[in-house]
Design a protein around this motif. Structure first.
Motif, short mmCIF file in Angstrom:
data_model
loop_
_atom_site.label_atom_id
_atom_site.label_comp_id
_atom_site.label_asym_id
_atom_site.label_seq_id
_atom_site.Cartn_x
_atom_site.Cartn_y
_atom_site.Cartn_z
N HIS B 91 -21.17 -15.85 43.41
CA HIS B 91 -20.46 -17.38 43.32
C HIS B 91 -18.81 -17.13 44.29
O HIS B 91 -18.27 -15.68 43.96
CB HIS B 91 -20.26 -17.89 41.87
CG HIS B 91 -19.96 -18.80 41.29
ND1 HIS B 91 -18.93 -19.46 41.64
CD2 HIS B 91 -20.44 -19.58 41.24
CE1 HIS B 91 -18.37 -20.98 41.51
NE2 HIS B 91 -19.76 -20.79 41.24
N LEU B 93 -16.47 -18.11 42.71
CA LEU B 93 -14.80 -17.64 42.58
C LEU B 93 -15.11 -15.78 41.84
O LEU B 93 -14.21 -15.24 41.04
CB LEU B 93 -14.37 -18.67 41.71
CG LEU B 93 -14.36 -19.35 41.83
CD1 LEU B 93 -14.24 -20.86 40.27
CD2 LEU B 93 -12.46 -19.51 42.42
N GLY B 94 -16.94 -15.74 42.30
CA GLY B 94 -15.99 -14.16 41.25
C GLY B 94 -16.11 -12.96 42.08
O GLY B 94 -15.86 -12.86 43.62
N MET B 95 -16.03 -11.84 41.56
CA MET B 95 -15.63 -10.97 41.86
C MET B 95 -16.43 -9.73 41.83
O MET B 95 -17.12 -9.61 40.89
CB MET B 95 -15.24 -9.74 41.23
CG MET B 95 -13.48 -10.30 41.50
SD MET B 95 -11.83 -9.43 40.59
CE MET B 95 -11.89 -7.89 41.43
N TYR B 96 -17.54 -9.32 43.52
CA TYR B 96 -18.32 -8.51 43.41
C TYR B 96 -18.35 -7.12 44.10
O TYR B 96 -17.00 -7.06 44.65
CB TYR B 96 -19.78 -9.59 44.38
CG TYR B 96 -19.81 -10.58 43.59
CD1 TYR B 96 -19.31 -11.33 43.94
CD2 TYR B 96 -20.89 -10.21 42.46
CE1 TYR B 96 -19.41 -12.81 43.51
CE2 TYR B 96 -21.12 -12.10 41.67
CZ TYR B 96 -20.61 -13.07 42.36
OH TYR B 96 -20.45 -13.62 41.67
N CYS B 117 -15.17 -10.76 46.93
CA CYS B 117 -14.19 -11.58 46.24
C CYS B 117 -14.72 -12.60 47.41
O CYS B 117 -13.40 -12.50 48.18
CB CYS B 117 -12.75 -11.39 45.39
SG CYS B 117 -12.74 -13.12 44.69
N ASP B 119 -13.62 -15.71 47.15
CA ASP B 119 -12.09 -16.56 47.12
C ASP B 119 -11.39 -16.08 48.01
O ASP B 119 -10.62 -16.77 48.45
CB ASP B 119 -12.17 -17.25 45.82
CG ASP B 119 -11.02 -17.70 45.39
OD1 ASP B 119 -10.56 -17.98 44.13
OD2 ASP B 119 -10.77 -18.19 46.20
N ILE B 120 -10.89 -14.35 47.89
CA ILE B 120 -10.06 -13.84 48.47
C ILE B 120 -10.60 -13.39 49.56
O ILE B 120 -9.88 -13.77 50.99
CB ILE B 120 -9.77 -12.61 47.78
CG1 ILE B 120 -9.18 -13.07 46.44
CG2 ILE B 120 -9.01 -11.93 48.45
CD1 ILE B 120 -9.47 -11.75 45.60
N GLU B 156 -15.08 -28.32 46.89
CA GLU B 156 -15.88 -28.03 45.60
C GLU B 156 -15.57 -26.54 45.34
O GLU B 156 -15.34 -26.33 44.40
CB GLU B 156 -17.05 -28.40 45.30
CG GLU B 156 -18.05 -27.31 46.19
CD GLU B 156 -19.83 -27.77 45.70
OE1 GLU B 156 -20.01 -29.45 46.32
OE2 GLU B 156 -20.79 -27.05 46.12
N HIS B 157 -14.64 -25.42 46.02
CA HIS B 157 -14.84 -24.32 45.74
C HIS B 157 -13.01 -24.17 46.14
O HIS B 157 -12.74 -23.18 44.98
CB HIS B 157 -15.20 -23.57 46.88
CG HIS B 157 -17.18 -23.55 46.59
ND1 HIS B 157 -17.86 -23.19 45.21
CD2 HIS B 157 -18.11 -23.10 47.29
CE1 HIS B 157 -18.82 -23.18 45.39
NE2 HIS B 157 -18.85 -23.30 47.00
N PRO B 159 -9.99 -26.12 45.57
CA PRO B 159 -9.82 -27.78 45.68
C PRO B 159 -8.43 -27.85 46.45
O PRO B 159 -8.01 -29.00 46.61
CB PRO B 159 -9.27 -27.43 43.99
CG PRO B 159 -9.65 -26.34 43.87
CD PRO B 159 -10.69 -25.43 44.43
N TYR B 208 -5.77 -22.31 53.28
CA TYR B 208 -5.95 -22.61 52.16
C TYR B 208 -4.67 -21.39 51.55
O TYR B 208 -4.81 -20.31 52.28
CB TYR B 208 -7.56 -21.44 51.59
CG TYR B 208 -7.45 -21.29 50.13
CD1 TYR B 208 -8.65 -20.06 49.80
CD2 TYR B 208 -6.98 -21.37 49.45
CE1 TYR B 208 -9.29 -20.34 49.16
CE2 TYR B 208 -7.46 -21.16 48.00
CZ TYR B 208 -8.36 -20.27 47.72
OH TYR B 208 -8.23 -20.53 46.35
N TYR B 210 -3.06 -20.38 48.90
CA TYR B 210 -2.80 -19.05 48.43
C TYR B 210 -3.60 -17.72 48.89
O TYR B 210 -2.78 -17.04 48.54
CB TYR B 210 -3.92 -19.53 46.80
CG TYR B 210 -3.63 -18.63 45.43
CD1 TYR B 210 -4.23 -17.51 45.82
CD2 TYR B 210 -2.03 -18.63 45.79
CE1 TYR B 210 -3.98 -16.77 44.23
CE2 TYR B 210 -1.53 -18.37 44.43
CZ TYR B 210 -2.33 -16.90 43.65
OH TYR B 210 -2.11 -15.52 43.03
N TYR B 211 -4.15 -17.91 49.22
CA TYR B 211 -4.75 -16.98 49.83
C TYR B 211 -4.94 -16.45 51.45
O TYR B 211 -5.23 -15.85 52.03
CB TYR B 211 -6.57 -16.25 49.75
CG TYR B 211 -6.60 -16.59 48.12
CD1 TYR B 211 -7.42 -16.97 47.12
CD2 TYR B 211 -6.19 -14.58 47.69
CE1 TYR B 211 -7.28 -16.52 46.41
CE2 TYR B 211 -6.46 -14.63 46.31
CZ TYR B 211 -7.10 -15.47 45.25
OH TYR B 211 -6.91 -15.25 44.33
#
Lengths: 182, 405
Positions: B91, B93-96, B117, B119-120, B156-157, B159, B208, B210-211
């Protein structure tokens, strides 16, 4: 006397300054968004509160638990709350009937919140300041843990926990929105 | 024995060294675009010539602190040095945590770990589609979001996805070296302060913040702005529309009007024929479409003037005995017949004579020419002139009466 007055004023200002300091990046920009995701996941992973568990239901959540944390740093409060939730969900989840994918993602997101908030909070040390808000949170989560253990981690016990945590996070969202201006 | 044991150990050491030490994959790198993730690593082929396979697994980071860890396997014994993680349950937003190891001849290397991750770490793609539409002297830019691997929107991931739009005038700056910048999170942006009738080119990048993720720029797209219509064009359109209106509306209307007039004059003329001619033209007697001057009913129409002829009474010496009343009528009849027969010259009489011979009813009129009537009376006078005045008169009267009805 005048010096004392001056000192007290300076101290008050300084303390207020520190308390009202701008929260770290995560708290300001990501905390709210990931909290929303957590609330949605909790709502979606199962259905409505099952009728068969209605008899065992307990209403534990104190309404004003976040309102008493006016003086504290948002990140600190957030970190405490997230840590408690994370710990709670470390218990045995074998009896739950929820969507496993959503449950795993929920746990994942909560853990991520904890990790990032630890970077925000100075030193990342677990500190409970002993003030009103923190004590209420601690008491509340202890009660939840007891309920879970007493009911032997049954499905109904977990449903109660899910309902409670969801309400908790909704209040938390209101708390963040009031304290953090995007 | 000890020496033997030591020798065996010495012998086995190199072998175990070779067996235990399979090198690990190096330089784990993630090639990502939106939600497509590919893990790649380096492997030195020269160290082991044999067929080497690799295994890739992942797990959510929060499970690392648990005692029981269950890793999810993604690529099992692949010979490539890459593994596609797009389809698996990662996913955004998840951290793996990902891990890879090499295997050869039943021997496995140690695991190599990497945090991930999306998202990052996952890089962002450019907008999937850009459309330019001129609006007078401005340009509307419609931006379609970058797409996930399932053709959904990346918003959707992420925003708070922003777009950076670079635009420049093609005539002033052909290479696009000094573009103007507009930042927006909307999908529809109007570029302001542009000149009319000029070509502008646009490049867009998704961000994006923020990151600190930025995508590559889209290919430049160029479009010409429009502007107010010049006066000569307005005038030209006016002329053309007027001509068309004339051709399509006025001409046919006029033609229809003329046609109507022609039809009206043909079938409903304003100048009529004189009444008496019209009567004859329009009569409806059967079997006749020719104009008639006399109708068959002329008997009815014929107006007879009553003619009374009073013959001079001639006093003659000859005394003739008055005949019986009946025979004279018969005589008269015969004479009448005679006369009729003699006067059969006029065509009409033949029919009438026939009918008279058959039998005379009281009221049946005898049609006679006036001339014949007077001639008949004269004849009668001649024949019965002597001493038959009364009879003659009577006959005459009868004859006259008979004749004139």
């Amino acid at each position: 006397m005048a010096v004392l007055k001056w000192l007290s004023i300076c101290l008050t200002l300084f303390c207020q300054g520190t308390a009202a300091s701008t929260p770290c990046n995560w708290t300001q920009f990501r905390l709210g968004k990931l909290n929303d995701v957590s609330i949605d996941l909790l709502s979606d992973m199962g259905g409505l509160f099952p009728l068969m568990c209605a008899e065992e239901n307990v209403e534990l959540f104190p309404e004003d638990v976040y309102k008493n944390t006016e003086g504290e740093d948002v990140s600190v409060v957030a970190l405490e709350a997230m840590r408690y939730v994370d710990q709670l969900y470390n218990n045995s989840l074998t009896s739950v009937t929820w969507n496993k994918t959503k449950l795993k993602l929920f746990q994942n997101v909560i853990y991520r919140q904890v990790q990032n908030l630890e970077l925000c909070v100075v030193g990342g040390v677990w500190k409970s300041s002993g003030d009103g808000g923190s004590v209420t949170l601690k008491t509340y989560f202890n009660k939840l843990n007891t309920v879970l253990k007493d009911k032997e981690h049954s499905a109904c016990a977990w449903e109660i926990v899910r309902k409670e945590i969801r309400e908790n996070l909704v209040q938390f969202k209101k708390f963040i929105d009031s304290r953090v201006k995007p | 024995m000890n020496v033997g044991f030591a020798l065996v150990l010495l012998w086995s050491l190199p072998i175990t060294n070779v067996l235990a030490e399979l090198p690990q994959p190096q330089n784990l790198t993630l090639l990502t675009l939106n939600t497509q993730y590919v893990l790649t690593w380096d492997w030195d082929q020269t160290t082991t010539g044999n067929a080497v396979t690799f295994t890739v697994e992942y797990m959510a980071k929060y499970k690392m602190k648990m005692k029981k860890k269950n890793w999810s396997r993604v690529c099992e014994r692949t010979t490539h040095t890459r593994c596609d993680l797009t389809g698996s349950d990662l996913h955004y937003l998840g951290m793996y945590v990902l891990r890879v190891r090499a295997s050869a001849d039943g021997v496995n290397s140690h695991w190599v770990y990497k945090d991930f991750c999306p998202d990052i770490d996952a890089s962002l793609g450019p907008p999937s589609r850009v459309e330019l539409a001129p609006v007078k002297n401005l340009l509307d830019v419609t931006i379609s979001d970058p797409l996930t691997s399932t053709q959904g929107s990346m918003k959707e991931h992420v925003p708070f996805l922003d777009y950076r739009i670079l635009y420049w005038s093609r005539s002033d700056d052909p290479q696009g070296l000094k573009p103007k910048v507009v930042d927006s999170s909307n999908n529809l942006v109007t570029l302001p302060e542009l000149e009319a009738w000029t070509w502008y080119c646009v490049m867009i990048q998704s961000r994006y913040d923020y990151y600190n993720k930025t995508s590559s720029y889209t290919e430049p797209q160029c479009r010409q702005t429009e502007g107010d219509t010049p006066y000569w064009q307005i005038f030209l359109y006016f002329l053309v529309s007027m001509t068309l209106c004339f051709l399509l509306v006025l001409l046919p209307s006029y033609a229809a009007f003329r046609f109507y007039r022609v039809l009206k004059n043909t079938f409903y003329p304003s100048i009529q024929l004189p009444a008496h001619i019209q009567e004859y033209l329009c009569d409806s007697s059967p079997g006749s479409d020719m104009p008639r001057l006399l109708t068959a009913d002329s008997e009815a129409e014929l107006c007879c003037d009553k003619l009374t002829i009073c013959p001079e009474v001639l006093l003659l010496d000859i005394h003739v005995p008055p005949p019986l009343t009946a025979p004279p009528s018969e005589l008269e009849q015969d004479s009448g017949k005679h006369i009729r027969q003699d006067s059969g010259d006029s065509g009409i009489y033949s029919t009438e004579g026939g009918s008279a011979q058959q039998g005379r009813s009281g009221g049946e009129p005898i049609r006679r020419d006036q001339e014949v009537d007077s001639w008949q009376t004269l004849e009668q006078v001649k024949m019965e002139a002597m001493g038959r005045e009364s009879a003659d008169e009577r006959d005459l009267d009868e004859g006259v009466v008979d004749v004139c009805v």
